[in-house]
Scaffold this motif. Structure first.
Motif: not given
Length: 186
Positions: A1-7, A16-27, A79-81
């Motif tokens: 999955m390409n995070l930059i392109g998706w963001g 923003q909540e979805v982005f934060s959730s994705i970031s947390y799950r990746i971490w 999450a910081y997009v």
């Protein structure tokens, strides 16, 4: 999955909540993998070896140089997009010469918001007022862009934005191959 392109694609929606959730799950997945790889090590050792602190977040996965410990590559933080709402286009004809200025301004403002340009290029774009120093034409016109050092690094120049300029690819070639002192001073 390409995070930059998706963001980049979904930044116009309120996610923003979805982005934060994705970031947390990746971490969480990365940290679990590292805990499994280094079963006998504690969390502080794993942090010092694989993570860095950046912009107030201290758990950013990165690759570090073995001897110097300098950070080389960091994992993109979705999450910081910055969420930038899409503005609707006015009911104008893009092929009408009277409306050309409106669409040119709209296209240029869209380029400034692009994640794909990166922070340095975006700041250079803003600093140069979206124009190439050589040809004085807008930088965002579907041409490739090149960054050039005013004072070369081998002569003591730095990578700070004050020592960088953004050019069209062809203008960059022109400046690089030129012997004209006025052109080299740009």
């Amino acid at each position: 999955m390409n995070l930059i392109g998706w963001g980049e694609h979904y930044r116009t929606a309120t996610l923003q909540e979805v982005f934060s959730s994705i970031s947390y799950r990746i971490w969480k997945a990365c940290y679990a993998m590292l805990r499994k790889k280094h079963r006998r090590r504690n969390a502080s050792w794993i942090f010092n070896k694989y993570f860095t602190k950046k912009d107030g977040n201290k758990w950013i996965l990165c690759s570090k140089h073995r001897k110097t410990g300098d950070t080389e590559i960091t994992l993109f933080q979705i999450a910081y997009v910055e969420i930038k709402r899409h503005s609707l286009c006015r009911h104008l004809n893009p092929y009408d010469p009277e409306n050309y200025a409106y669409f040119k301004k709209r296209r240029a403002s869209g380029s400034r918001q692009s994640l794909l340009l990166g922070k340095v290029r975006t700041s250079l774009l803003r600093k140069q007022r979206k124009n190439c120093p050589v040809c004085k034409i807008a930088l965002f016109n579907e041409e490739d862009l090149k960054v050039r050092h005013v004072k070369p690094r081998k002569l003591g120049g730095t990578d700070k934005p004050s020592n960088l300029r953004l050019f069209h690819k062809e203008c960059h070639k022109q400046v690089t191959t030129s012997k004209d002192e006025n052109l080299l001073a740009i």
